[in-house]
Scaffold this motif. Structure first.
Motif, PDB file in Angstrom:
ATOM      1  N   ASP A 234       1.200  33.676  69.614  1.00  0.00           N
ATOM      2  CA  ASP A 234       2.136  32.980  68.752  1.00  0.00           C
ATOM      3  C   ASP A 234       2.130  31.527  69.206  1.00  0.00           C
ATOM      4  N   ASN A 235       1.370  30.705  68.511  1.00  0.00           N
ATOM      5  CA  ASN A 235       1.172  29.314  68.911  1.00  0.00           C
ATOM      6  C   ASN A 235       0.586  29.241  70.311  1.00  0.00           C
ATOM      7  N   GLU A 236       1.331  28.708  71.273  1.00  0.00           N
ATOM      8  CA  GLU A 236       0.752  28.513  72.601  1.00  0.00           C
ATOM      9  C   GLU A 236       1.041  29.635  73.588  1.00  0.00           C
ATOM     10  N   TYR A 237       1.736  30.702  73.156  1.00  0.00           N
ATOM     11  CA  TYR A 237       2.092  31.794  74.056  1.00  0.00           C
ATOM     12  C   TYR A 237       1.674  33.146  73.492  1.00  0.00           C
ATOM     13  N   TYR A 238       1.562  34.095  74.374  1.00  0.00           N
ATOM     14  CA  TYR A 238       1.466  35.495  73.976  1.00  0.00           C
ATOM     15  C   TYR A 238       2.889  36.055  74.055  1.00  0.00           C
ATOM     16  N   LEU A 239       3.307  36.733  72.988  1.00  0.00           N
ATOM     17  CA  LEU A 239       4.636  37.329  72.947  1.00  0.00           C
ATOM     18  C   LEU A 239       4.499  38.829  72.719  1.00  0.00           C
ATOM     19  N   LEU A 240       5.493  39.579  73.157  1.00  0.00           N
ATOM     20  CA  LEU A 240       5.496  41.013  72.953  1.00  0.00           C
ATOM     21  C   LEU A 240       5.525  41.291  71.452  1.00  0.00           C
ATOM     22  N   SER A 241       4.533  42.024  70.963  1.00  0.00           N
ATOM     23  CA  SER A 241       4.467  42.311  69.527  1.00  0.00           C
ATOM     24  C   SER A 241       4.587  43.807  69.240  1.00  0.00           C
ATOM     25  N   SER A 242       4.468  44.624  70.285  1.00  0.00           N
ATOM     26  CA  SER A 242       4.586  46.063  70.089  1.00  0.00           C
ATOM     27  C   SER A 242       4.924  46.723  71.415  1.00  0.00           C
ATOM     28  N   PHE A 243       5.737  47.754  71.320  1.00  0.00           N
ATOM     29  CA  PHE A 243       6.081  48.575  72.482  1.00  0.00           C
ATOM     30  C   PHE A 243       6.100  50.019  72.001  1.00  0.00           C
ATOM     31  N   VAL A 244       5.273  50.853  72.628  1.00  0.00           N
ATOM     32  CA  VAL A 244       5.174  52.245  72.215  1.00  0.00           C
ATOM     33  C   VAL A 244       5.131  53.113  73.454  1.00  0.00           C
TER      34      VAL A 244
END
Length: 127
Positions: free
Chosen positions: A115-125
């Motif tokens: 997400d732009n300049e960062y990696y963000l949590l997009s899924s948790f399973v």
């Protein structure tokens, strides 16, 4: 040290290279994954909202994430003496990083997307 986000440029470049720095950046994404697990256990909603992508909702009342209209409950308890690292994958599809841990018969999968300049949590399973 508390991490809030994974820097896209540094982590992606390091994971794609076969260098000594690769281990440091691998540890960084694994450490963030563990911090997310701790945040779930401690109901640290502010931290979870900070590191989550816009497509994840953090539900305070039900202690869960909503991802693509699916609810995933926060982890309730984890025995960290039994948790094992299972998988770490950088995918060129969606520019995603997947980290998987196991605890007894439970797999804990965390996915981070750019997400732009960062990696963000997009899924948790869990499964």
């Amino acid at each position: 040290m508390v991490l809030s986000r994974i820097n896209v440029i540094d982590l992606k470049a390091a994971l794609e290279e076969d260098t000594v720095n690769n281990n440091e950046h691998l540890r960084e994404s694994m450490a963030l994954s563990i911090e997310i697990i701790y945040a779930m256990l401690n109901k640290d909603y502010n931290f979870l909202e900070t590191i989550s992508s816009p497509k994840i909702s953090v539900n305070h009342d039900s202690n869960s994430f909503t991802i693509n209209n699916q609810k995933e409950q926060f982890l309730q308890n984890i025995d960290f003496s039994n948790i094992k690292y299972k998988l770490h994958n950088l995918s060129s599809i969606n520019d995603a990083i997947v980290v998987v841990f196991g605890e007894n018969d439970l797999d804990i999968e965390l996915k981070f997307e750019r997400d732009n300049e960062y990696y963000l949590l997009s899924s948790f399973v869990t499964h």
